[in-house]
Design an enzyme around this catalytic site. Structure first.
Site, short mmCIF file in Angstrom:
data_model
loop_
_atom_site.label_atom_id
_atom_site.label_comp_id
_atom_site.label_asym_id
_atom_site.label_seq_id
_atom_site.Cartn_x
_atom_site.Cartn_y
_atom_site.Cartn_z
N TYR A 53 0.83 -1.21 0.00
CA TYR A 53 0.00 0.00 0.00
C TYR A 53 0.87 1.27 0.00
O TYR A 53 1.55 1.56 0.97
CB TYR A 53 -0.97 0.01 1.19
CG TYR A 53 -1.94 -1.17 1.21
CD1 TYR A 53 -2.14 -1.96 0.09
CD2 TYR A 53 -2.65 -1.49 2.36
CE1 TYR A 53 -3.01 -3.04 0.10
CE2 TYR A 53 -3.53 -2.57 2.39
CZ TYR A 53 -3.69 -3.35 1.25
OH TYR A 53 -4.55 -4.42 1.27
N HIS A 112 0.11 -12.07 0.62
CA HIS A 112 -0.89 -11.19 -0.02
C HIS A 112 -1.69 -11.87 -1.14
O HIS A 112 -2.89 -11.74 -1.20
CB HIS A 112 -0.19 -9.93 -0.54
CG HIS A 112 -1.07 -8.74 -0.61
ND1 HIS A 112 -0.62 -7.45 -0.43
CD2 HIS A 112 -2.39 -8.60 -0.83
CE1 HIS A 112 -1.62 -6.60 -0.55
NE2 HIS A 112 -2.71 -7.27 -0.80
#
Ligand SMILES: NC(=O)c1ccc[n+]([C@@H]2O[C@H](COP(=O)([O-])OP(=O)(O)OC[C@H]3O[C@@H](n4cnc5c(N)ncnc54)[C@H](OP(=O)(O)O)[C@@H]3O)[C@@H](O)[C@H]2O)c1
Length: 283
Positions: A53, A112
């Site tokens: 992010y 992820h």
């Protein structure tokens, strides 16, 4: 707030805070930090972030937001990118996440999404980080049932705590086989995009007449109904993201809404769960 007990015995709130895109814009930084702190004070002490992010900017923002709190009062989740999820790079990736967050350990470290590194190797590396105390536990994200079944062959000690997958009212594919399988294994569901990104993933969701009527009946917003619906089942943690304090308060309050059997049936009639296997939805 209702809690979810993970396989490792730790209790986490059923509503946490997502952070994708938070920390990207310097002009909204203060507002975002305020929103995250408001969330913590409202019981949403689980914060989800990732090295991906904003290339670490979100982790830095979270680190700043939590400095004034007792570390033990926060449940920190971060994620390792697929290309970093092997022997050479996972430890370095985790060290960097810890540095950006300003903490010694993560409560949960998630893989992820699945890349080209063998799953067995990723599990071994996650286990090493756990032994080193850099992470307290680990989980996965975006793994469908075949991947989960494969994972369970390598995860002999049942250490995988959660599978974080996309789940919202208009995307219910996981209900067909993945979610029942996870419930059987007692692996918690961490729902991402629970608000369908404010409806942008499903046009018409926020303006749907039935949902607006249900919301009105609870003196609530459609966003709150989406969240209350999301956490209706056992072992489910939703992680909506907002950079706005008023939305944080709304999201926390959604945990007090109980949808009736009739309302749930009505929702099923407008946004049904599929009756066949569909590919895992991803963002
Ligand atoms: N594992 C993965 O691959 C993966 C993928 C995607 C997301 N995630 C995680 O899941 C989190 C949530 O997903 P997401 O951020 O993609 O989408 P989301 O939480 O479904 O939606 C976020 C959007 O909803 C708005 N919003 C939040 N609360 C609201 C409210 N009460 N009323 C109206 N609008 C509201 C936010 O805008 P405002 O800021 O204006 O409130 C933002 O535009 C992420 O932040 C991330 O931590 C994980």
């Amino acid at each position: 707030m209702k809690n979810v007990t993970l396989l490792n015995g730790r209790s986490v709130p059923c509503m946490g805070q997502g952070t994708w895109y938070l920390g990207d814009n310097p002009s909204t930084r203060e507002e975002e930090i305020k929103a995250l702190r408001t969330g913590i004070e409202s019981g949403m002490t689980l914060i989800d972030t990732a090295e991906m992010y904003g290339n670490g900017r979100s982790e830095c923002l979270v680190g700043e937001a939590i400095t004034s709190y007792n570390r033990e009062d926060i449940f920190l989740v971060s994620k390792v990118l697929p290309q970093n999820a092997g022997k050479q790079r996972m430890r370095i990736a985790c060290e960097n996440s810890l540095k950006r967050l300003g903490v010694d350990t993560l409560d949960l470290y998630l893989y992820h999404w699945r890349g080209s590194i063998p799953l067995r190797e990723t599990v071994e590396e996650l286990e090493k980080l756990k032994e080193l105390g850099m992470i307290r536990d680990w989980g996965v994200s975006n793994l469908d049932i075949d991947d989960m079944e494969e994972l369970s062959k390598y995860d002999k000690k049942n250490h995988c705590q959660v599978n974080q997958v996309l789940y919202h009212m208009a995307s219910r594919g996981i209900e067909y086989s993945l979610l029942p399988w996870m419930r059987k294994q007692k692996i918690a569901l961490m729902s991402y995009c629970p608000l369908a990104q404010a409806g942008s993933l499903k046009r018409g969701l926020f303006t749907n007449k039935t949902l607006n009527e249900i919301a009105k009946g609870h003196d609530a917003t459609v966003a709150q109904i989406l969240l209350a619906w999301n956490i209706r089942g056992e072992g489910t943690i939703a992680i909506p993201r907002t950079g706005k304090m008023e939305h944080t308060l709304e999201n926390a309050k959604a945990t007090t809404i109980n949808l009736s059997k009739e309302e749930l049936e009505l929702i099923d009639s407008i946004y049904p769960a599929p009756n066949h296997k569909v590919w895992l939805d991803m963002q």
